[in-house]
Design an enzyme around this catalytic site. Structure first.
Site, PDB file in Angstrom:
ATOM      1  CG  HIS A 234      -1.791   1.144   1.416  1.00  0.00           C
ATOM      2  ND1 HIS A 234      -3.130   1.129   1.086  1.00  0.00           N
ATOM      3  CD2 HIS A 234      -1.548   2.383   1.929  1.00  0.00           C
ATOM      4  CE1 HIS A 234      -3.668   2.312   1.373  1.00  0.00           C
ATOM      5  NE2 HIS A 234      -2.730   3.091   1.882  1.00  0.00           N
ATOM      6  CD  GLU A 235       1.796   3.479   3.747  1.00  0.00           C
ATOM      7  OE1 GLU A 235       1.953   4.548   3.137  1.00  0.00           O
ATOM      8  OE2 GLU A 235       0.824   3.257   4.478  1.00  0.00           O
ATOM      9  CG  HIS A 238       0.261   6.224  -0.698  1.00  0.00           C
ATOM     10  ND1 HIS A 238      -0.877   6.662  -1.342  1.00  0.00           N
ATOM     11  CD2 HIS A 238      -0.172   5.645   0.462  1.00  0.00           C
ATOM     12  CE1 HIS A 238      -1.945   6.367  -0.618  1.00  0.00           C
ATOM     13  NE2 HIS A 238      -1.538   5.740   0.476  1.00  0.00           N
TER      14      HIS A 238
END
Length: 317
Positions: A234-235, A238
């Site tokens: 997920h990170e 980003h």
């Protein structure tokens, strides 16, 4: 960021084993993150705290205007003009060159606490490769990761409060340039599982570039529902320029990806049939850029893959 799927506190936890297996290090308190400065992060849904982890529509619009200008200068199509079924995005993605991203993994620990093993680090890199390679479902984004090195920092202060000391450890530990992923593991209190910097921030603050994750969220870790390593997935999304799937809610341009249906609220757990917006399509609860349990996450879309490659050309190539 991502909030706990259960509001209960994680308490009475034991120190990590010296073998380096990811595990908790002490009572996990649910705290108010109203002062959190990371809009590009993952929290455990359902926990306590004020949700301040989205770019406002105005902020996102400003970022996209700048991105469009850079892409125009490179002769690339700006925005996500693909059809809702992802047809154009799939074609763009198939034409994209494979990206192989070097990774430096920085283990921040307090003695045995959080001192994850090299094998655990390699499992996390394997999880990234499976996620971005489409091996769990969804699109192959044509992004892969290659571990270049592991550093270890035995520092109780950094380990216990990585947000507070981020400005100290990152400049000391970071390696490589704008296309090198620096991944830091530490203990993160409250409901926060990790955070990242966006690629368009690199030019103004290169030493702060990178991703920080809770070490117990790594594959086989001790955080219930969030221990398959998808917090890093997920990170890193980003870090590669992706927004949350619920960016802008039901209005506006959302996450700027054509094949992720609009979503008003982040996902809690792994619901069936969740549909929070009147526009066609159910919420993308299985998407890595939502807030579902790790066991619910399976995929990126072709549109997200296409956006990753455009943003890479704009800011990290």
């Amino acid at each position: 960021m991502k909030l706990l799927a259960a509001a209960a506190l994680l308490a009475a936890l034991v120190p990590a084993a010296p073998t380096g297996t990811p595990g908790p290090v002490g009572p996990t308190l649910s705290i108010d993150h109203a002062d959190c400065v990371h809009p590009e992060a993952r929290l455990r849904t359902g926990g306590h705290g004020v949700e301040l982890n989205e770019l406002t529509p105005t902020e996102a619009a400003s970022v996209e205007r700048d991105l469009d200008q850079v892409l125009d200068g490179l002769g690339l199509a700006a925005g996500s003009a693909g059809r809702p079924d992802g047809t154009t995005d799939r074609a763009d993605l198939q034409r994209a060159a494979q990206l192989t991203i070097p990774v430096y993994f920085h283990v921040i620990h307090d003695g045995a606490k959080g001192n994850v093993s090299a094998a655990a680090v390699k499992r996390q890199i394997n999880t990234l490769n499976a996620s971005y390679g489409g091996r769990n479902g969804g699109a192959n984004t044509r992004v892969s990761f290659r571990l270049r090195g592991i550093s270890r920092s035995d520092n109780a202060a950094w380990f216990g409060d990585p947000e507070r000391y981020e400005g100290t450890y990152k400049p000391k530990l970071r390696r490589g340039g704008k296309g090198t992923l620096n991944l830091y593991s530490a203990y993160i209190g409250g409901d926060l599982l990790g955070w990242s910097t966006f690629p368009w921030k690199y030019k103004t603050d290169p030493k702060m570039d990178g991703v920080t994750i809770h070490y117990a969220s790594m594959p086989g870790g001790s955080i219930k529902h969030f221990n398959k390593g998808f917090s890093a997935t997920h990170e890193v999304g980003h870090w590669l320029g992706l927004y949350h799937t619920f960016q802008d809610g039901c209005r506006g341009k959302g996450d700027r990806v054509s094949d992720t249906p609009p979503e008003r609220d982040p996902t809690n757990g792994c619901p069936t049939g969740k549909d929070t917006c009147p526009a066609p399509g159910r919420d993308p609860v299985h998407n890595y850029m939502d807030y579902a349990h790790d066991t619910c996450m399976t995929s990126f879309t072709a549109g997200q893959g296409s956006r990753i490659h455009k943003v890479w050309r704009a800011y990290r190539a």
